[in-house]
Design a protein around this motif. Structure first.
Motif, short mmCIF file in Angstrom:
data_model
loop_
_atom_site.label_atom_id
_atom_site.label_comp_id
_atom_site.label_asym_id
_atom_site.label_seq_id
_atom_site.Cartn_x
_atom_site.Cartn_y
_atom_site.Cartn_z
N LEU A 29 -1.47 4.34 -3.49
CA LEU A 29 -1.72 5.53 -2.68
C LEU A 29 -0.73 6.63 -3.01
O LEU A 29 -0.52 7.54 -2.21
CB LEU A 29 -1.61 5.17 -1.19
CG LEU A 29 -2.57 4.11 -0.68
CD1 LEU A 29 -2.20 3.71 0.75
CD2 LEU A 29 -3.99 4.62 -0.74
N GLY A 30 -0.13 6.57 -4.17
CA GLY A 30 0.91 7.52 -4.51
C GLY A 30 0.37 8.76 -5.21
O GLY A 30 -0.84 9.00 -5.29
N THR A 31 1.30 9.51 -5.75
CA THR A 31 0.96 10.73 -6.46
C THR A 31 0.46 10.42 -7.86
O THR A 31 -0.51 11.00 -8.32
CB THR A 31 2.21 11.65 -6.53
OG1 THR A 31 2.68 11.85 -5.20
CG2 THR A 31 1.87 12.99 -7.15
N ALA B 276 0.87 -1.18 0.00
CA ALA B 276 0.00 0.00 0.00
C ALA B 276 0.90 1.22 0.00
O ALA B 276 1.50 1.56 1.02
CB ALA B 276 -0.92 -0.01 1.22
N GLY B 277 1.03 1.83 -1.16
CA GLY B 277 1.92 2.98 -1.29
C GLY B 277 1.92 3.48 -2.71
O GLY B 277 1.04 3.14 -3.51
N GLY B 278 2.93 4.24 -3.04
CA GLY B 278 3.06 4.79 -4.38
C GLY B 278 3.79 3.83 -5.31
O GLY B 278 4.13 2.71 -4.94
N ASP B 279 4.03 4.30 -6.52
CA ASP B 279 4.71 3.48 -7.52
C ASP B 279 6.07 2.99 -7.03
O ASP B 279 6.47 1.86 -7.31
CB ASP B 279 4.91 4.26 -8.83
CG ASP B 279 3.61 4.44 -9.60
OD1 ASP B 279 2.73 3.57 -9.51
OD2 ASP B 279 3.50 5.46 -10.31
N GLY B 280 6.78 3.81 -6.27
CA GLY B 280 8.09 3.40 -5.77
C GLY B 280 8.01 2.23 -4.82
O GLY B 280 8.75 1.25 -4.95
N THR B 281 7.11 2.31 -3.86
CA THR B 281 6.93 1.21 -2.89
C THR B 281 6.47 -0.05 -3.60
O THR B 281 7.01 -1.14 -3.37
CB THR B 281 5.89 1.61 -1.83
OG1 THR B 281 6.36 2.77 -1.14
CG2 THR B 281 5.65 0.49 -0.83
N ILE B 282 5.47 0.10 -4.45
CA ILE B 282 4.92 -1.06 -5.16
C ILE B 282 5.98 -1.69 -6.06
O ILE B 282 6.16 -2.90 -6.08
CB ILE B 282 3.65 -0.66 -5.93
CG1 ILE B 282 2.54 -0.33 -4.92
CG2 ILE B 282 3.23 -1.77 -6.89
CD1 ILE B 282 1.36 0.38 -5.51
N GLY B 283 6.70 -0.86 -6.78
CA GLY B 283 7.76 -1.37 -7.65
C GLY B 283 8.85 -2.07 -6.89
O GLY B 283 9.34 -3.14 -7.28
N PHE B 284 9.25 -1.50 -5.78
CA PHE B 284 10.30 -2.09 -4.95
C PHE B 284 9.88 -3.47 -4.48
O PHE B 284 10.63 -4.43 -4.54
CB PHE B 284 10.58 -1.16 -3.76
CG PHE B 284 11.89 -1.41 -3.09
CD1 PHE B 284 13.04 -0.78 -3.54
CD2 PHE B 284 11.99 -2.29 -2.02
CE1 PHE B 284 14.27 -1.01 -2.92
CE2 PHE B 284 13.20 -2.52 -1.40
CZ PHE B 284 14.35 -1.88 -1.86
N ARG B 285 8.65 -3.59 -3.99
CA ARG B 285 8.15 -4.88 -3.51
C ARG B 285 7.94 -5.85 -4.66
O ARG B 285 8.24 -7.03 -4.54
CB ARG B 285 6.84 -4.71 -2.73
CG ARG B 285 6.99 -4.06 -1.39
CD ARG B 285 7.86 -4.91 -0.45
NE ARG B 285 9.17 -4.33 -0.34
CZ ARG B 285 10.31 -5.00 -0.18
NH1 ARG B 285 10.34 -6.29 -0.10
NH2 ARG B 285 11.45 -4.39 -0.10
N ALA B 286 7.40 -5.40 -5.77
CA ALA B 286 7.17 -6.29 -6.91
C ALA B 286 8.49 -6.87 -7.40
O ALA B 286 8.58 -8.08 -7.66
CB ALA B 286 6.46 -5.54 -8.04
N ARG B 287 9.51 -6.04 -7.52
CA ARG B 287 10.82 -6.54 -7.98
C ARG B 287 11.39 -7.56 -6.99
O ARG B 287 12.02 -8.53 -7.39
CB ARG B 287 11.78 -5.37 -8.19
CG ARG B 287 11.46 -4.57 -9.45
CD ARG B 287 12.51 -3.52 -9.75
NE ARG B 287 12.57 -2.48 -8.74
CZ ARG B 287 11.82 -1.39 -8.73
NH1 ARG B 287 10.92 -1.20 -9.68
NH2 ARG B 287 11.96 -0.49 -7.78
#
Length: 163
Positions: free
Chosen positions: A84-86, A59-70
């Motif tokens: 929940l990002g910008t 639950a976060g922005g593209d950075g958080t989601i991308g970091f976890r997905a990778r």
């Protein structure tokens, strides 16, 4: 950590996400009260705490989601996405709902789908990759958020409001 201590449901919340508020966080904690809930920390080894087929929600922005997905590439873990990002480019590209209530419902009752990620020089990316001057300009400052370029001696212009 023994196999009995491994987590089979993990919610990772990014408190710095663009749309995160105390109300949003409370709603997430209530909706996923049966999950282990942690704040996003890029240094944390979440994989080491997960059961072999754990469900993970970012639950976060593209950075958080991308970091976890990778981090979950080539694992048997399912990743739920609550953007929940910008900008939320990744979830928009997947057609996920923008409303928090709808996103929670999709994560709770939706059917997981495999997605393909791209790779450049062996590094995975989600929705977009930037190279050259664009990549260099975005990466070091502001966590990937586009910033207007301006002369350092000039004040930024106010955007005009539609009439």
């Amino acid at each position: 950590m023994t196999t009995n201590d491994l987590i089979d449901r993990l919610l990772i919340i990014s408190p710095k996400a663009g749309s995160m508020t105390p109300e949003v966080e409370k709603k997430l904690r209530t909706a996923f009260s049966d999950y282990k809930i942690v704040e996003f920390d890029p240094r944390a080894d979440y994989l080491g705490m997960l059961a072999p087929k754990a469900n993970v929600i970012a639950a976060g922005g593209d950075g958080t989601i991308g970091f976890r997905a990778r981090a979950l590439i080539d694992t048997n873990h399912t990743l739920g996405i609550i953007s929940l990002g910008t900008y939320n480019n990744f979830s928009k590209a997947l057609g996920l709902p923008a409303s928090l209530t709808a996103a929670i419902k999709v994560v709770q009752k939706g059917i997981p789908h495999q997605i393909m990620l791209g790779r450049v020089n062996g590094k995975p990316f989600l929705a977009a990759a930037a190279i050259g001057i664009s990549g260099a300009a975005i990466h070091p400052v502001g966590g990937g958020k586009a910033r207007p370029l301006r002369h350092p001696d000039r004040q930024p212009r106010r955007p005009s409001r539609p009439t």
